[in-house]
Motif scaffolding. Structure first.
Motif, PDB file in Angstrom:
ATOM      1  N   ARG A  17      29.942  26.692  74.360  1.00  0.00           N
ATOM      2  CA  ARG A  17      29.329  26.935  73.271  1.00  0.00           C
ATOM      3  C   ARG A  17      27.946  27.818  73.517  1.00  0.00           C
ATOM      4  O   ARG A  17      27.630  28.720  72.675  1.00  0.00           O
ATOM      5  N   GLU A  34      33.081  26.444  64.115  1.00  0.00           N
ATOM      6  CA  GLU A  34      31.559  27.005  64.477  1.00  0.00           C
ATOM      7  C   GLU A  34      31.475  28.395  65.221  1.00  0.00           C
ATOM      8  O   GLU A  34      30.746  29.029  65.016  1.00  0.00           O
ATOM      9  N   GLU A  74      29.247  31.489  64.000  1.00  0.00           N
ATOM     10  CA  GLU A  74      28.272  31.982  64.747  1.00  0.00           C
ATOM     11  C   GLU A  74      28.531  33.542  65.219  1.00  0.00           C
ATOM     12  O   GLU A  74      27.857  34.419  65.110  1.00  0.00           O
ATOM     13  N   LYS A 124      27.204  26.305  58.358  1.00  0.00           N
ATOM     14  CA  LYS A 124      27.879  25.264  59.042  1.00  0.00           C
ATOM     15  C   LYS A 124      27.948  23.911  58.289  1.00  0.00           C
ATOM     16  O   LYS A 124      29.131  23.036  58.365  1.00  0.00           O
TER      17      LYS A 124
END
Length: 529
Positions: free
Chosen positions: A269, A383, A387, A452
């Motif tokens: 991430r 996610e 992003e 989110k």
């Protein structure tokens, strides 16, 4: 649940729970890795888990918790205080000293000569050794598996050790073997395995930590893409569901690369190409590896390993890469999804704002870059995708999306709708729809946290730059709605990949039929699958 820091009274702390050396705070400052190891061991204590759960239960019940992290009910009882070996704040941890209170406050009150701890505890760099019963059971199994092989086991005989003793997927056997056989003798003896697995305390580690230590380089505290290559190549060479690839080594490599790119897309991430142990534990890769090892049909392993998913990604790339130099430019990418994307969003992708390209050719996107793009484009519910596209829309990079930024991208959508004789939807109406859909915490802009927190947030990006998906969303395609209801566990990517694989298979079958034989293939024109 992640526990970043818990501070409490050491009055009920049993030093026998941790075996640590007598270390001064100066030694800990000089070796911060020891502090991390101590913290990890402390978190693994069963007492810690029970007491943290007790604190959570108290907090849920509304019972006050004081500054030391103990519940008021626990203090009153005097028997439920949380064992702590860490100070509040960023100072390295000290060993517990007394039952009078936190070491932090003891340090403030005492002189340097009185800082010596009466407790003598021991620190094992590789973790606490296994209990005697577990060790004896493991040694018995080792004797069974190595029995009759006085000279040791060769690589092709080692799979049973990986599966039965190490409890790891069989495609880890080569990695474990080479980790032990450092001299490249081609043999692993019983004693060598005992030194690595039992004496090295691999036996007591959780599966994620075992895999992390097996794959990583000895001088690193993270995993890179290269570290995953050996186990993926062994998977391709040994998995029954990938046996058909044995005649095409090039596509064995491509499949392995694609799986690795997918792993890092979802799990790394931080996006720095260095996968940490914490990231590995937080992800679902371990379960997917176990599934891949047990499931004969690799296409049923939807997370990371499905060959059909690889096929869809690679064929999409091959379709766009018209000159087959394994690079894609803006004009190639604008054709993606039947010209679904706007020029403005493609420009942002090629500005490398959402992610720096690994391609070394200016203005060109490589295969790895395309994998990241495609996963982001086809599953805007995850996610990493949110992003990715948030960075694209955030023109000034200030961490919020304003109406002006949204309008900048929607203008091209509006123009395309007019050119296609579609009924245009004014931006004012679109803005109201987005606000109603997302329900942002603050009026006037959207944050990444807002997106989110909403299951429909992917539609915001489709509205702004993907006309085909915007129209499908507006028309509420009943086919897509029925698909989602039939199996809600499938992701947007799973459903897309399934549809595309069927389409590509039908096209390939049609081409083969028109050629008169399934054996006719021009490798210069299309990918040889």
């Amino acid at each position: 649940m992640d526990i970043d820091a818990v501070v409490g009274d050491v009055g009920s702390f049993d030093p026998e729970l941790l075996q640590l050396p007598e270390l001064s705070p100066f030694a800990l400052k000089a070796s911060p890795q020891i502090a991390e190891d101590l913290y990890a061991q402390w978190l693994s204590l069963p007492q810690t888990g029970r007491l943290v759960k007790s604190l959570i239960d108290d907090a849920t019940a509304g019972i006050p918790i004081n500054a030391l992290g103990n519940s008021s009910s626990a203090n009153a009882a005097g028997s439920n205080s949380l064992p702590s070996m860490f100070q509040a704040g960023s100072t390295p941890p000290l060993s517990p000293r007394s039952s009078s209170g936190s070491p932090r406050f003891s340090k403030l009150k005492t002189s340097p000569s009185s800082l010596r701890s009466p407790l003598k505890v021991f620190y094992f760099q590789n973790g606490r050794p296994p209990p005697k019963e577990l060790q004896e059971h493991c040694l018995s199994r080792i004797n069974d598996l190595f029995g009759g092989h006085m000279d040791g086991l060769q690589l092709h005989e080692f799979k049973l050790v990986s599966k039965e003793l190490c409890k790891l997927p069989t495609f880890f056997s080569s990695a474990i073997f080479k980790k032990i056989d450092t001299s490249c003798s081609g043999i692993v003896t019983r004693d060598a395995f005992v030194r690595y697995w039992v004496d090295g305390n691999m036996l007591t580690m959780d599966t994620a930590t075992q895999i992390f230590k097996i794959l990583k380089q000895s001088d690193s505290n993270y995993l890179t893409q290269v570290d995953f290559k050996p186990i993926l190549l062994e998977l391709v060479a040994t998995h029954p569901g990938l046996e058909f690839l044995h005649g095409t080594p090039e596509f064995q490599e491509r499949y392995a690369e694609t799986v690795i790119y997918r792993i890092f897309y979802y799990i790394n991430r931080s996006g720095n190409g260095r996968l940490t142990l914490r990231e590995l534990k937080r992800g679902n890769l371990i379960a997917a590896m176990q599934h891949a090892d047990e499931e004969e049909d690799i296409n049923k392993v939807l997370r990371y390993f499905s060959y059909e998913h690889f096929y869809v990604i690679y064929c999409k790339f091959w379709e766009l890469d018209t000159d087959h130099d394994f690079l894609i430019d803006k004009e190639n990418l604008i054709r993606y999804g039947n010209h679904a994307l706007t020029y403005r969003i493609v420009d942002r992708v090629f500005s490398q704002i959402p992610r720096k390209f690994t391609s070394k050719v200016e203005g060109k996107m490589g295969y790895e870059d395309f994998v990241y793009f495609m996963l982001s484009e086809e599953d805007k519910s995850c996610e990493p995708s949110l992003e990715y596209w948030f960075k694209c829309i955030d023109l000034d990079g200030n961490g919020v999306l304003t109406p002006n930024e949204l309008q900048f991208f929607y203008e091209e959508q509006l123009h395309r709708m007019e050119c296609m004789a579609q009924e245009p939807v004014l931006f004012e109406d679109i803005l109201c729809q987005i606000v109603d859909m997302i329900a942002p915490e603050r009026e006037g802009y959207l944050t990444l946290a807002d997106l989110k927190g909403c299951k429909l947030s992917g539609n915001v990006f489709n509205i702004l730059f993907n006309l085909n998906k915007f129209i499908a969303f507006e028309s509420r395609d009943p086919f897509l709605i029925r698909q989602e209801r039939e199996d809600p566990t499938l992701t947007e990517w799973d459903r897309f990949a399934h549809r595309e694989y069927i389409r590509l298979s039908m096209e390939e079958d049609g081409e083969n039929a028109s050629n008169g034989s399934v054996e006719v293939w021009d490798e210069s024109l299309e990918a040889p699958f």
